[in-house]
Design an enzyme around this catalytic site. Structure first.
Site, PDB file in Angstrom:
ATOM      1  CG  ASP A  51       6.681   1.984   0.846  1.00  0.00           C
ATOM      2  OD1 ASP A  51       5.831   2.039   1.754  1.00  0.00           O
ATOM      3  OD2 ASP A  51       6.523   1.320  -0.200  1.00  0.00           O
ATOM      4  CD  GLU A 123       6.773   5.089   3.997  1.00  0.00           C
ATOM      5  OE1 GLU A 123       6.017   4.110   4.114  1.00  0.00           O
ATOM      6  OE2 GLU A 123       6.693   5.902   3.042  1.00  0.00           O
TER       7      GLU A 123
END
Length: 235
Positions: A51, A123
């Site tokens: 992320d 992610e």
């Protein structure tokens, strides 16, 4: 358990090969699998890292690509590019859900197609790639995967009325109307998740999920626009 032959197949499909296959396996392991099989690491820590990598990569790309855009516009565009529906769309494009290790209950409840699961896994994959091969390779992979979404978002300057944009695009091609259908409803009344499809000339152009029917329809229109953008890039 996902056999290593399937991991090789996945890597061949995306054109990247991990030096440390354990990192890739961790990225592809949902927490539900670890709960049912103690001792196996799941992908939440890699998701946390991925992320952060995604945010810096997309932020720098937009900063350089849009030299005159104010901070507020850059923030809106970045949010549209890295939102859950967009990341889930990219994950579906690479068939990521097929290769995830997950618990039986999660799989039976549709986990392989759940947008949150797919977005988180993407992610985690990016986080694993960053650890394995560094920021430049992770940057290349992220931007290559997200370019159709970035271009589609910039075409609307970050404002997410995708239904209007799709309608305008299709009207240039044919006066035939498009329609939206609710394909699926999941969850209790206070926390429903809707899946919508946008249909044109009898074909489903895109699917999307959301907490309301309108949100699901917007995400379906967005997926259709991204698909059109990808086709245009190959012509």
């Amino acid at each position: 358990m996902v056999p290593f032959t399937n991991l090789a197949e996945f890597q061949e499909g995306i054109g990247l090969f991990w030096r440390d296959p354990d990192l890739l396996l961790e990225a592809l392991t949902h927490s539900s699998f670890s709960y049912e099989h103690p001792g196996h690491r799941h992908n939440q820590r890699l998701e946390f890292l991925g992320d952060a990598v995604l945010e810096i990569v997309v932020s720098e790309h937009l900063y350089r690509r849009l030299p005159d855009a104010p901070e507020g516009d850059l923030t809106k565009i970045r949010a549209a590019v890295v939102c859950e529906p967009a990341l889930a769309h990219v994950a579906r494009e690479m068939n990521l859900g097929t290769y995830l290790r997950m618990g039986r209950g999660e799989e039976l409840s549709g986990g392989r197609e759940r947008p949150s699961v797919l977005a988180d896994a993407l992610e985690a994959l990016l986080g694993a790639l960053y650890l394995d091969q560094g920021l430049e390779v992770a940057r290349w992979f992220a931007l290559q995967s997200l370019e159709p979404i970035i271009s589609a978002t910039l075409a609307g300057k970050g404002e997410a009325d995708y239904k209007t944009r799709l309608q305008e695009l299709l009207q240039k091609r044919s006066p035939e109307p498009l329609r939206y259908v609710i394909i699926k409803e999941e969850g209790p009344d206070h926390n429903k998740l809707f899946t919508a499809g946008v249909v044109y000339r009898g074909k489903v152009l895109g699917r999307g999920t959301g907490r309301t029917k309108k949100e699901a329809e917007q995400h379906a229109a967005r997926e259709a626009l991204v698909s059109f953008e990808r086709v245009e890039q190959h012509h």
